[in-house]
Design a protein around this motif. Structure first.
Motif, PDB file in Angstrom:
ATOM      1  N   ARG A   1      -2.884   5.969 -20.750  1.00 43.50           N
ATOM      2  CA  ARG A   1      -2.893   7.442 -20.689  1.00 43.50           C
ATOM      3  C   ARG A   1      -3.473   8.035 -21.967  1.00 43.50           C
ATOM      4  O   ARG A   1      -4.358   8.885 -21.934  1.00 43.50           O
ATOM      5  CB  ARG A   1      -1.472   7.952 -20.462  1.00 43.50           C
ATOM      6  CG  ARG A   1      -1.352   9.478 -20.458  1.00 43.50           C
ATOM      7  CD  ARG A   1       0.064   9.956 -20.699  1.00 43.50           C
ATOM      8  NE  ARG A   1       0.465   9.577 -22.050  1.00 43.50           N
ATOM      9  CZ  ARG A   1       1.707   9.250 -22.397  1.00 43.50           C
ATOM     10  NH1 ARG A   1       2.671   9.244 -21.506  1.00 43.50           N
ATOM     11  NH2 ARG A   1       1.980   8.936 -23.651  1.00 43.50           N
ATOM     12  N   ASP A   2      -2.972   7.575 -23.128  1.00 45.38           N
ATOM     13  CA  ASP A   2      -3.407   8.131 -24.406  1.00 45.38           C
ATOM     14  C   ASP A   2      -4.836   7.711 -24.743  1.00 45.38           C
ATOM     15  O   ASP A   2      -5.622   8.519 -25.242  1.00 45.38           O
ATOM     16  CB  ASP A   2      -2.457   7.712 -25.520  1.00 45.38           C
ATOM     17  CG  ASP A   2      -1.047   8.254 -25.309  1.00 45.38           C
ATOM     18  OD1 ASP A   2      -0.886   9.243 -24.560  1.00 45.38           O
ATOM     19  OD2 ASP A   2      -0.113   7.681 -25.893  1.00 45.38           O
TER      20      ASP A   2
ATOM     21  N   SER B   1      -7.195   6.988 -22.583  1.00 47.53           N
ATOM     22  CA  SER B   1      -8.071   7.747 -21.685  1.00 47.53           C
ATOM     23  C   SER B   1      -8.231   9.186 -22.149  1.00 47.53           C
ATOM     24  O   SER B   1      -9.321   9.760 -22.050  1.00 47.53           O
ATOM     25  CB  SER B   1      -7.522   7.717 -20.253  1.00 47.53           C
ATOM     26  OG  SER B   1      -7.532   6.411 -19.743  1.00 47.53           O
ATOM     27  N   TYR B   2      -7.169   9.766 -22.672  1.00 49.71           N
ATOM     28  CA  TYR B   2      -7.244  11.137 -23.191  1.00 49.71           C
ATOM     29  C   TYR B   2      -8.248  11.208 -24.337  1.00 49.71           C
ATOM     30  O   TYR B   2      -9.108  12.104 -24.367  1.00 49.71           O
ATOM     31  CB  TYR B   2      -5.864  11.612 -23.647  1.00 49.71           C
ATOM     32  CG  TYR B   2      -5.895  13.021 -24.200  1.00 49.71           C
ATOM     33  CD1 TYR B   2      -5.708  14.118 -23.364  1.00 49.71           C
ATOM     34  CD2 TYR B   2      -6.157  13.257 -25.547  1.00 49.71           C
ATOM     35  CE1 TYR B   2      -5.771  15.414 -23.858  1.00 49.71           C
ATOM     36  CE2 TYR B   2      -6.218  14.551 -26.046  1.00 49.71           C
ATOM     37  CZ  TYR B   2      -6.024  15.619 -25.198  1.00 49.71           C
ATOM     38  OH  TYR B   2      -6.096  16.895 -25.687  1.00 49.71           O
TER      39      TYR B   2
ATOM     40  N   HIS C   1     -12.875   6.293 -18.773  1.00 50.06           N
ATOM     41  CA  HIS C   1     -11.546   5.702 -18.572  1.00 50.06           C
ATOM     42  C   HIS C   1     -11.654   4.195 -18.351  1.00 50.06           C
ATOM     43  O   HIS C   1     -10.744   3.452 -18.715  1.00 50.06           O
ATOM     44  CB  HIS C   1     -10.782   6.388 -17.432  1.00 50.06           C
ATOM     45  CG  HIS C   1     -11.352   6.150 -16.079  1.00 50.06           C
ATOM     46  ND1 HIS C   1     -12.387   6.902 -15.574  1.00 50.06           N
ATOM     47  CD2 HIS C   1     -11.038   5.235 -15.142  1.00 50.06           C
ATOM     48  CE1 HIS C   1     -12.686   6.459 -14.361  1.00 50.06           C
ATOM     49  NE2 HIS C   1     -11.885   5.448 -14.079  1.00 50.06           N
TER      50      HIS C   1
ATOM     51  N   TYR D   1      -9.806   1.370 -20.636  1.00 51.81           N
ATOM     52  CA  TYR D   1      -9.064   0.223 -20.088  1.00 51.81           C
ATOM     53  C   TYR D   1      -9.575  -1.097 -20.676  1.00 51.81           C
ATOM     54  O   TYR D   1      -8.780  -1.937 -21.092  1.00 51.81           O
ATOM     55  CB  TYR D   1      -9.189   0.211 -18.561  1.00 51.81           C
ATOM     56  CG  TYR D   1      -8.497  -0.963 -17.928  1.00 51.81           C
ATOM     57  CD1 TYR D   1      -7.119  -0.935 -17.694  1.00 51.81           C
ATOM     58  CD2 TYR D   1      -9.212  -2.100 -17.562  1.00 51.81           C
ATOM     59  CE1 TYR D   1      -6.473  -2.014 -17.127  1.00 51.81           C
ATOM     60  CE2 TYR D   1      -8.566  -3.189 -16.993  1.00 51.81           C
ATOM     61  CZ  TYR D   1      -7.204  -3.142 -16.777  1.00 51.81           C
ATOM     62  OH  TYR D   1      -6.568  -4.223 -16.215  1.00 51.81           O
TER      63      TYR D   1
END
Length: 169
Positions: free
Chosen positions: A12-13, A15-16, A40, A44
């Motif tokens: 999440r972080d 990707s942000y 994203h 990953y």
């Protein structure tokens, strides 16, 4: 302004940060990967292939950084950030020099390397502030012949940096 907090990276972080990268980081990263790669997906891949961390300011991720093995003796050091990364640089530097890189040296790594787009002056300042020494001139490293610079450190360089920081306290 709150102090930056370093955390183990989560998707999440990461990707942000990737979605909100500063323009110079976008330019540097995107010329090194296949053109259809989504940010994203890159987050990953970095997260799964590296020891990766995020820096947060007021609970918002502003940097995604870490190390990955190049071979049994050498690490790749990398960092990407939002336009607010500057708020976290002191915390990132402390974490890298005082904790993460010494841990990696204890694991047997002897040297570290980072490559940076030759026009990415903020990255060059960070790498030299971290003790990296530029080796050679610009060389082609991007998909469209973008020029990069190579910065290197050794475990003894890291120890010198740590000693200098201790004396400055």
């Amino acid at each position: 302004m709150g102090a930056a907090v370093i955390r183990q990276a989560v998707l999440r972080d990461a990707s942000y940060v990737m979605a909100h990268m500063r323009p110079a980081d976008v330019e540097e990263v995107m010329c090194q990967i296949p053109p259809n790669t989504k940010r994203h997906e890159l987050a990953y891949n970095l997260l799964m292939g590296c020891e990766a961390y995020t820096a947060h300011v007021k609970d918002v991720p502003v940097a995604f950084f870490g190390t990955s093995p190049i071979n049994v003796a050498c690490l790749s050091v990398w960092a990407l950030g939002t336009p607010e990364i500057w708020r976290a640089v002191p915390a990132i530097n402390r974490f890298m020099v005082d904790e993460h890189l010494p841990d990696r040296m204890r694991q047997g790594y002897l040297t570290m390397e980072a490559r940076s787009l030759d026009s990415h002056l903020d990255a060059h300042r960070w790498l030299t502030a971290m003790g990296g020494v530029q080796h050679g001139g610009p060389f082609e490293f991007g998909a469209n012949r973008e020029k990069f610079l190579l910065f290197r450190w050794s475990s003894s360089d890291l120890e010198g940096i740590r000693n200098k920081r201790r004396r400055a306290k």
